[in-house]
Design a protein around this motif. Structure first.
Motif, PDB file in Angstrom:
ATOM      1  N   MET A 248      40.312  53.565  68.287  1.00 26.65           N
ATOM      2  CA  MET A 248      39.797  52.394  67.577  1.00 26.65           C
ATOM      3  C   MET A 248      40.148  52.500  66.092  1.00 26.65           C
ATOM      4  O   MET A 248      40.174  53.589  65.525  1.00 26.65           O
ATOM      5  CB  MET A 248      38.285  52.286  67.735  1.00 26.65           C
ATOM      6  N   TYR A 249      40.435  51.368  65.485  1.00 25.16           N
ATOM      7  CA  TYR A 249      40.717  51.329  64.056  1.00 25.16           C
ATOM      8  C   TYR A 249      40.245  50.004  63.496  1.00 25.16           C
ATOM      9  O   TYR A 249      40.002  49.040  64.221  1.00 25.16           O
ATOM     10  CB  TYR A 249      42.208  51.548  63.785  1.00 25.16           C
ATOM     11  N   LEU A 250      40.071  49.963  62.176  1.00 20.10           N
ATOM     12  CA  LEU A 250      39.688  48.723  61.507  1.00 20.10           C
ATOM     13  C   LEU A 250      40.939  47.902  61.246  1.00 20.10           C
ATOM     14  O   LEU A 250      41.978  48.438  60.848  1.00 20.10           O
ATOM     15  CB  LEU A 250      38.989  49.003  60.179  1.00 20.10           C
ATOM     16  N   ALA A 251      40.828  46.611  61.452  1.00 20.82           N
ATOM     17  CA  ALA A 251      41.960  45.714  61.214  1.00 20.82           C
ATOM     18  C   ALA A 251      42.386  45.801  59.751  1.00 20.82           C
ATOM     19  O   ALA A 251      41.577  46.019  58.853  1.00 20.82           O
ATOM     20  CB  ALA A 251      41.578  44.281  61.561  1.00 20.82           C
ATOM     21  N   ARG A 252      43.653  45.619  59.533  1.00 20.36           N
ATOM     22  CA  ARG A 252      44.225  45.688  58.195  1.00 20.36           C
ATOM     23  C   ARG A 252      43.629  44.608  57.299  1.00 20.36           C
ATOM     24  O   ARG A 252      43.418  43.471  57.705  1.00 20.36           O
ATOM     25  CB  ARG A 252      45.725  45.485  58.318  1.00 20.36           C
ATOM     26  N   ARG A 253      43.381  44.968  56.061  1.00 11.86           N
ATOM     27  CA  ARG A 253      42.862  44.025  55.069  1.00 11.86           C
ATOM     28  C   ARG A 253      44.009  43.616  54.166  1.00 11.86           C
ATOM     29  O   ARG A 253      44.687  44.445  53.581  1.00 11.86           O
ATOM     30  CB  ARG A 253      41.765  44.680  54.232  1.00 11.86           C
ATOM     31  N   ILE A 254      44.249  42.328  54.075  1.00 12.44           N
ATOM     32  CA  ILE A 254      45.294  41.805  53.203  1.00 12.44           C
ATOM     33  C   ILE A 254      44.687  41.605  51.820  1.00 12.44           C
ATOM     34  O   ILE A 254      43.637  40.984  51.665  1.00 12.44           O
ATOM     35  CB  ILE A 254      45.847  40.466  53.744  1.00 12.44           C
ATOM     36  N   LEU A 255      45.359  42.122  50.818  1.00  9.77           N
ATOM     37  CA  LEU A 255      44.876  41.988  49.447  1.00  9.77           C
ATOM     38  C   LEU A 255      44.903  40.519  49.035  1.00  9.77           C
ATOM     39  O   LEU A 255      45.945  39.866  49.124  1.00  9.77           O
ATOM     40  CB  LEU A 255      45.770  42.806  48.512  1.00  9.77           C
ATOM     41  N   PRO A 256      43.745  39.988  48.607  1.00  8.95           N
ATOM     42  CA  PRO A 256      43.715  38.575  48.227  1.00  8.95           C
ATOM     43  C   PRO A 256      44.369  38.341  46.860  1.00  8.95           C
ATOM     44  O   PRO A 256      44.614  39.290  46.116  1.00  8.95           O
ATOM     45  CB  PRO A 256      42.216  38.266  48.162  1.00  8.95           C
ATOM     46  N   GLN A 257      44.629  37.100  46.552  1.00  8.56           N
ATOM     47  CA  GLN A 257      45.142  36.734  45.239  1.00  8.56           C
ATOM     48  C   GLN A 257      44.084  37.049  44.188  1.00  8.56           C
ATOM     49  O   GLN A 257      42.915  36.727  44.366  1.00  8.56           O
ATOM     50  CB  GLN A 257      45.480  35.243  45.184  1.00  8.56           C
ATOM     51  N   ALA A 258      44.496  37.671  43.104  1.00  6.84           N
ATOM     52  CA  ALA A 258      43.548  38.029  42.035  1.00  6.84           C
ATOM     53  C   ALA A 258      42.865  36.794  41.455  1.00  6.84           C
ATOM     54  O   ALA A 258      41.735  36.864  40.973  1.00  6.84           O
ATOM     55  CB  ALA A 258      44.279  38.800  40.937  1.00  6.84           C
ATOM     56  N   SER A 259      43.517  35.660  41.539  1.00  3.35           N
ATOM     57  CA  SER A 259      42.976  34.428  40.950  1.00  3.35           C
ATOM     58  C   SER A 259      41.710  33.925  41.635  1.00  3.35           C
ATOM     59  O   SER A 259      41.036  33.056  41.092  1.00  3.35           O
ATOM     60  CB  SER A 259      44.039  33.339  40.956  1.00  3.35           C
ATOM     61  N   ILE A 260      41.350  34.485  42.801  1.00  3.43           N
ATOM     62  CA  ILE A 260      40.122  34.029  43.450  1.00  3.43           C
ATOM     63  C   ILE A 260      38.881  34.575  42.748  1.00  3.43           C
ATOM     64  O   ILE A 260      37.782  34.094  42.969  1.00  3.43           O
ATOM     65  CB  ILE A 260      40.061  34.370  44.952  1.00  3.43           C
ATOM     66  N   TYR A 261      39.075  35.588  41.892  1.00  2.00           N
ATOM     67  CA  TYR A 261      37.951  36.175  41.168  1.00  2.00           C
ATOM     68  C   TYR A 261      37.776  35.520  39.815  1.00  2.00           C
ATOM     69  O   TYR A 261      38.743  35.304  39.096  1.00  2.00           O
ATOM     70  CB  TYR A 261      38.170  37.681  40.969  1.00  2.00           C
ATOM     71  N   GLN A 262      36.549  35.248  39.480  1.00  2.00           N
ATOM     72  CA  GLN A 262      36.244  34.723  38.156  1.00  2.00           C
ATOM     73  C   GLN A 262      35.977  35.928  37.256  1.00  2.00           C
ATOM     74  O   GLN A 262      35.057  36.720  37.516  1.00  2.00           O
ATOM     75  CB  GLN A 262      35.026  33.811  38.191  1.00  2.00           C
ATOM     76  N   SER A 263      36.783  36.116  36.216  1.00  2.00           N
ATOM     77  CA  SER A 263      36.616  37.257  35.326  1.00  2.00           C
ATOM     78  C   SER A 263      35.488  37.013  34.352  1.00  2.00           C
ATOM     79  O   SER A 263      35.331  35.919  33.816  1.00  2.00           O
ATOM     80  CB  SER A 263      37.897  37.522  34.545  1.00  2.00           C
ATOM     81  N   VAL A 264      34.714  38.051  34.143  1.00  2.00           N
ATOM     82  CA  VAL A 264      33.600  37.983  33.208  1.00  2.00           C
ATOM     83  C   VAL A 264      34.018  38.563  31.866  1.00  2.00           C
ATOM     84  O   VAL A 264      33.665  38.053  30.826  1.00  2.00           O
ATOM     85  CB  VAL A 264      32.395  38.781  33.754  1.00  2.00           C
ATOM     86  N   ARG A 265      34.793  39.632  31.932  1.00  2.00           N
ATOM     87  CA  ARG A 265      35.182  40.305  30.701  1.00  2.00           C
ATOM     88  C   ARG A 265      36.441  41.117  30.910  1.00  2.00           C
ATOM     89  O   ARG A 265      36.834  41.406  32.026  1.00  2.00           O
ATOM     90  CB  ARG A 265      34.053  41.202  30.220  1.00  2.00           C
ATOM     91  N   SER A 266      37.007  41.509  29.786  1.00  2.00           N
ATOM     92  CA  SER A 266      38.128  42.427  29.792  1.00  2.00           C
ATOM     93  C   SER A 266      37.565  43.768  29.322  1.00  2.00           C
ATOM     94  O   SER A 266      36.708  43.815  28.442  1.00  2.00           O
ATOM     95  CB  SER A 266      39.199  41.918  28.828  1.00  2.00           C
ATOM     96  N   TYR A 267      38.043  44.839  29.910  1.00  2.00           N
ATOM     97  CA  TYR A 267      37.559  46.166  29.558  1.00  2.00           C
ATOM     98  C   TYR A 267      38.759  47.049  29.231  1.00  2.00           C
ATOM     99  O   TYR A 267      39.755  47.035  29.957  1.00  2.00           O
ATOM    100  CB  TYR A 267      36.770  46.774  30.728  1.00  2.00           C
TER     101      TYR A 267
END
Length: 121
Positions: A42-61
């Protein structure tokens, strides 16, 4: 398929990773793979990396010496297991790589809710 093995994988061998709502693998399918000798693994299905643009950025660090992504996630997102959201928001797959370069600027995403598409493509 041995039910005990499937249960062990689903629970991430005690860590709870795929069952925690903060996990990037939450809700991921558990799939069987049959080895040449007929044994199912048994294994976990592969996770496709989503587009970074789906995240709302709060700050730059700006990364400083000794930073770790899990510590930044704990500080800014309230949960060290959400380090993967910082990776995703910066098109990264390796948490250590994001903090390896002192002075690098990384985006810290909004932690209130995981956007649609962040899990499992």
């Amino acid at each position: 398929m041995d039910q005990a093995l499937a249960s062990l994988i689903t629970s991430a061998a005690g860590t709870g990773a795929p069952t925690l709502t903060s996990s990037r693998y939450y809700g991921a399918a558990t799939l069987p793979y049959t080895l040449p000798n007929g044994t199912q693994v048994m294994y976990l299905a592969r996770r496709i990396l989503p587009q970074a643009s789906i995240y709302q950025s709060v700050r730059s660090y700006v990364v400083v010496d000794g930073d770790r992504l899990d510590n930044l996630a704990a500080t800014y997102l309230g949960d060290p297991l959400l380090y993967w959201m910082i990776c995703d928001a910066n098109n990264g797959t390796d948490p250590d790589e994001l903090t390896a370069q002192v002075g690098r600027s990384i985006l810290i995403p909004l932690s209130s809710g995981i956007p649609p598409g962040a899990r499992n493509g």
